[in-house]
Scaffold this motif. Sequence first.
Motif, mmCIF file in Angstrom:
data_model
loop_
_atom_site.group_PDB
_atom_site.id
_atom_site.type_symbol
_atom_site.label_atom_id
_atom_site.label_comp_id
_atom_site.label_asym_id
_atom_site.label_seq_id
_atom_site.Cartn_x
_atom_site.Cartn_y
_atom_site.Cartn_z
ATOM 1 N N GLY A 20 3.550 12.405 4.090
ATOM 2 C CA GLY A 20 2.970 11.173 4.643
ATOM 3 C C GLY A 20 1.677 11.529 5.327
ATOM 4 N N THR A 21 1.738 12.582 6.172
ATOM 5 C CA THR A 21 0.525 12.990 6.881
ATOM 6 C C THR A 21 -0.447 13.675 5.939
ATOM 7 N N ASP B 20 0.679 9.586 12.179
ATOM 8 C CA ASP B 20 1.368 10.115 13.349
ATOM 9 C C ASP B 20 0.336 10.345 14.463
ATOM 10 N N GLN C 265 1.206 4.914 -0.231
ATOM 11 C CA GLN C 265 0.544 6.235 -0.102
ATOM 12 C C GLN C 265 1.562 7.305 0.219
ATOM 13 N N THR C 266 2.440 7.019 1.241
ATOM 14 C CA THR C 266 3.390 8.015 1.757
ATOM 15 C C THR C 266 4.469 8.322 0.730
ATOM 16 N N TYR D 172 0.881 -1.173 0.000
ATOM 17 C CA TYR D 172 0.000 0.000 0.000
ATOM 18 C C TYR D 172 0.913 1.216 0.000
ATOM 19 N N PRO E 237 6.644 2.576 1.963
ATOM 20 C CA PRO E 237 5.787 1.391 1.952
ATOM 21 C C PRO E 237 6.536 0.068 2.087
ATOM 22 N N GLY E 238 5.969 -0.775 2.983
ATOM 23 C CA GLY E 238 6.585 -2.060 3.251
ATOM 24 C C GLY E 238 6.518 -2.936 2.012
HETATM 25 C C1 LIG Z 1 7.765 1.385 10.087
HETATM 26 C C2 LIG Z 1 6.972 2.219 9.095
HETATM 27 C C3 LIG Z 1 6.241 1.570 8.097
HETATM 28 C C4 LIG Z 1 5.504 2.323 7.167
HETATM 29 N N1 LIG Z 1 4.812 1.659 6.184
HETATM 30 C C5 LIG Z 1 4.121 2.395 5.272
HETATM 31 C C6 LIG Z 1 3.423 1.743 4.202
HETATM 32 O O1 LIG Z 1 3.452 0.527 4.080
HETATM 33 N N2 LIG Z 1 2.741 2.518 3.310
HETATM 34 C C7 LIG Z 1 2.698 3.892 3.404
HETATM 35 O O2 LIG Z 1 2.064 4.540 2.581
HETATM 36 N N3 LIG Z 1 3.350 4.540 4.417
HETATM 37 C C8 LIG Z 1 4.063 3.828 5.336
HETATM 38 N N4 LIG Z 1 4.715 4.478 6.355
HETATM 39 C C9 LIG Z 1 4.726 5.938 6.397
HETATM 40 C C10 LIG Z 1 3.829 6.477 7.516
HETATM 41 O O3 LIG Z 1 2.505 6.247 7.209
HETATM 42 C C11 LIG Z 1 4.118 7.964 7.699
HETATM 43 O O4 LIG Z 1 5.458 8.090 8.137
HETATM 44 C C12 LIG Z 1 3.173 8.554 8.750
HETATM 45 O O5 LIG Z 1 1.898 8.670 8.191
HETATM 46 C C13 LIG Z 1 3.639 9.915 9.256
HETATM 47 O O6 LIG Z 1 3.724 10.830 8.170
HETATM 48 P P1 LIG Z 1 5.093 11.629 7.895
HETATM 49 O O7 LIG Z 1 6.191 10.646 7.860
HETATM 50 O O8 LIG Z 1 4.833 12.528 6.763
HETATM 51 O O9 LIG Z 1 5.308 12.477 9.214
HETATM 52 P P2 LIG Z 1 5.098 14.068 9.354
HETATM 53 O O10 LIG Z 1 3.703 14.411 9.103
HETATM 54 O O11 LIG Z 1 6.164 14.748 8.561
HETATM 55 O O12 LIG Z 1 5.360 14.201 10.928
HETATM 56 C C14 LIG Z 1 6.455 14.929 11.458
HETATM 57 C C15 LIG Z 1 5.911 15.802 12.600
HETATM 58 O O13 LIG Z 1 5.024 16.764 12.022
HETATM 59 C C16 LIG Z 1 3.841 16.859 12.805
HETATM 60 N N5 LIG Z 1 2.705 17.226 11.960
HETATM 61 C C17 LIG Z 1 2.510 16.901 10.654
HETATM 62 N N6 LIG Z 1 1.347 17.380 10.220
HETATM 63 C C18 LIG Z 1 0.773 18.042 11.243
HETATM 64 C C19 LIG Z 1 -0.457 18.767 11.430
HETATM 65 N N7 LIG Z 1 -1.340 18.905 10.435
HETATM 66 N N8 LIG Z 1 -0.721 19.268 12.642
HETATM 67 C C20 LIG Z 1 0.163 19.125 13.668
HETATM 68 N N9 LIG Z 1 1.345 18.474 13.570
HETATM 69 C C21 LIG Z 1 1.640 17.942 12.372
HETATM 70 C C22 LIG Z 1 3.662 15.451 13.343
HETATM 71 O O14 LIG Z 1 2.850 15.434 14.523
HETATM 72 C C23 LIG Z 1 5.093 15.006 13.633
HETATM 73 O O15 LIG Z 1 5.443 15.424 14.949
HETATM 74 C C24 LIG Z 1 5.475 3.749 7.279
HETATM 75 C C25 LIG Z 1 6.200 4.398 8.282
HETATM 76 C C26 LIG Z 1 6.944 3.637 9.200
HETATM 77 C C27 LIG Z 1 7.718 4.348 10.290
#
Ligand SMILES: Cc1cc2nc3c(=O)[nH]c(=O)nc-3n(C[C@H](O)[C@H](O)[C@H](O)COP(=O)(O)OP(=O)(O)OC[C@H]3O[C@@H](n4cnc5c(N)ncnc54)[C@H](O)[C@@H]3O)c2cc1C
Length: 650
Positions: free
Chosen positions: A153-154, A420, A147-148, A145, A174-175
């Motif tokens: 990612g968020t 997150d 997406q990120t 899957y 993505p894994g």
């Molecule tokens: C082990 C692992 C496996 C994963 N597997 C998958 C996968 O299979 N498929 C996939 O698609 N993704 C995968 N991911 C990605 C994961 O879904 C994202 O890392 C996660 O959704 C967080 O998004 P980000 O990395 O953009 O963090 P960010 O959003 O950049 O977070 C960084 C900081 O920003 C803050 N922040 C961000 N937006 C806001 C807001 N609107 N308001 C307040 N604070 C905010 C957060 O709270 C956090 O403190 C994986 C991640 C990990 C660690």
Amino acid sequence: MNSYIKEGDNPDITEERKKASFNVDALTTFYHGGDKQLQNRREVEKYIEDHKELQDTRPTPFMSRDELIDNSLRKIAGMAKFNEMIDMNNIDRTTYFLQLVHVRDSMAFSLHYLMFLPVLNSQASPDQLSEWLPKSLSGTIIGTYAQTEMGHGTNLSKLETTATYDPKTSKWWPGSLGKFCNHAIIVANLWTNGVCEGPHPFFVQIRNLETHESLPNIKLGDIGPKLSLNGSDNGYLVFDHFRIPRNNMLMRYSKVLPDGTYVKPPNAKLAYGGMVFVRSMMVKDIANHLANAVTIATRYSCVRRQGEMKIGAGEVKILDYQTQQYRIFPFMSKVFAFRFAGQQLQEIYKEISKELKMGKLSQLADIHALSSGLKALVTFEVQQGIEQCRLACGGHGFSHASGIPELAAFSCGSCTYEGDNIVLLLQVAKFLMSNCTNSVSSGVCAYLQEKNSSKSSDLTTHQQYSDKQIIQDFEHVARKSVLRAFDKLRLTSQTCQKHEAWNRCSVELCKAARWHVRLYIVRNFLATIAIAQDELKPVLRALAQLFIFDLQVSNKGDFLENGYMKIQQIEELKEGVWQAMSTIRNDAVSIVDAFAIHEFELKSVLGRRDGNVYPGLFEWAKHSQLNKNDVHPAFDKYLAPIITKIRSRM
Ligand SMILES: Cc1cc2nc3c(=O)[nH]c(=O)nc-3n(C[C@H](O)[C@H](O)[C@H](O)COP(=O)(O)OP(=O)(O)OC[C@H]3O[C@@H](n4cnc5c(N)ncnc54)[C@H](O)[C@@H]3O)c2cc1C
Ligand SMILES: CCCCC/C=C\C/C=C\C/C=C\C=C\C(=O)SCCNC(=O)CCNC(=O)[C@H](O)C(C)(C)COP(=O)(O)OP(=O)(O)OC[C@H]1O[C@@H](n2cnc3c(N)ncnc32)[C@H](O)[C@@H]1OP(=O)(O)O
């Protein structure tokens, strides 16, 4: 006779098991949800015991990343021979089989089962399912899957991967994406007829099915070593104007017609269903990781003797120190609180997803808020608890022999993946704010509308503190926190833009979200033990009281505010904490035995059932490559020449 007591066990741990005040097997059955679930577990455990190809060749902490990947794929290949254990009509047994084969090594195809299949199942149209599901179940299609992105990612609304109907970004994380899967469900912003219609899922082949090579206009690779889950090839994917047929957009809910016309879904957020599913499944699973850590710390604390309480009386079991009990027992009680909440969440999810499939969307916001809130609060608390259990094991807790470092590294990822935690708490806050404006709130938010709530707690003694009084006190604190955030947001919005006001209130909003989730967990815990058989009620009540009283004492400011509670009532709750811990002390080993965690899952020398830790540590150390030679080659290569030269000058 307690079935956990066997010849040759450490005498200290046997002594503990003889103290049990309840029927351990009965608690195991209650904890696992009944005889059927327990039978599933026993079948899987026996099956893996009988099939060496499903077991690790040596303890995985000694393995390099390549070995981890090889070990993971070897077991997956082994599993392919045993597809009688992969039974989509017995999800509980199948899930446990996958879990016990791979434990915390996160197999290379975790995403195939965890997200690719569920999302395909829920987002593909019937025609698309008939074409792709059989190949995906048989293993010729292996998916993830995706997406990120590296940059997003968020914030899904700003995903840079675009799917332009007939018209460059990198997916990152993505894994299984890096090396092994040949398909992916790609979430991209859909553009059609010059309009961005937001994130949508697309079914995309990314590797050649004959050669397994990346397809043209696609770059794939592994993102490199991570804190854990290194048995999985989390990867990157770069598209460069890669084309897919229109029909590869998953079109159960929304469509793009041949002329590019966009057909809207009943609700745009149905496309986020995969995340709601995993969040709903994760809570019970992550609680189980805390159960592993608490089992290890409790059993070890009964065989580790350190220090004399009374000089000359001999060293005591470290579990006899109140501070050691306070390090472990509150998290023991959280295992039950979080597991029961996770079990309830899965039941609610199953019910609501049936309604969603029939187009009834009224519960979508509720399940999004509940799954987001429980995922955010439980994963964070579990991470804290596993660390306390590591600390409780002293130096040996720092060794991979304890099994705890792997648990800690594995569990902390759950605070980030699937959303997150802070971002998800803010989603709960949005849900709460909208319920504050509703004239009538139902279900989990009904307490917000209570107008005649008591102005003070009528807690007298912790022994007489009734479920009704407990829930009333937690509703008071949660309501106060939510309404305070609501008022702050309303006032702030009068001085600045809506999004800026939201940001200035976001810490208060997260606090309100946490209290809302805690109220849910407390209510559910009390309701769950109310239906337990009488013989289990004393031990479950002690665990519930410990969980609840400790939560109140740890957040006493919220209960003391405006004189709702007096300091004497907080002191009474403290007494309740000490009393609950003292009750639990003699049952501690039997409570963790009741989790019935197999040694294959525990992967711990410190937490082994028989308590024979010290001989086990020597056995474990023999696996170290450094012990192949008495004198390590690096000594002769680098140090011996220097020492010889120094000696020759003396
Ligand atoms: C082990 C692992 C496996 C994963 N597997 C998958 C996968 O299979 N498929 C996939 O698609 N993704 C995968 N991911 C990605 C994961 O879904 C994202 O890392 C996660 O959704 C967080 O998004 P980000 O990395 O953009 O963090 P960010 O959003 O950049 O977070 C960084 C900081 O920003 C803050 N922040 C961000 N937006 C806001 C807001 N609107 N308001 C307040 N604070 C905010 C957060 O709270 C956090 O403190 C994986 C991640 C990990 C660690
Ligand atoms: C089962 C056992 C597990 C074992 C695990 C073992 C190994 C695991 C190993 C690795 C992990 C495995 C997989 C990991 C996978 C992933 O990480 S997949 C990627 C996950 N990514 C995210 O979760 C992204 C998080 N961000 C978001 O979801 C969005 O930013 C967010 C939805 C929070 C914001 O959406 P957005 O549309 O940008 O803005 P709004 O806040 O305004 O939301 C709009 C409205 O939509 C409602 N809504 C939002 N999300 C959902 C949802 N999921 N479902 C339903 N509704 C949703 C939101 O409430 C708003 O509604 P209103 O407009 O207020 O009515």
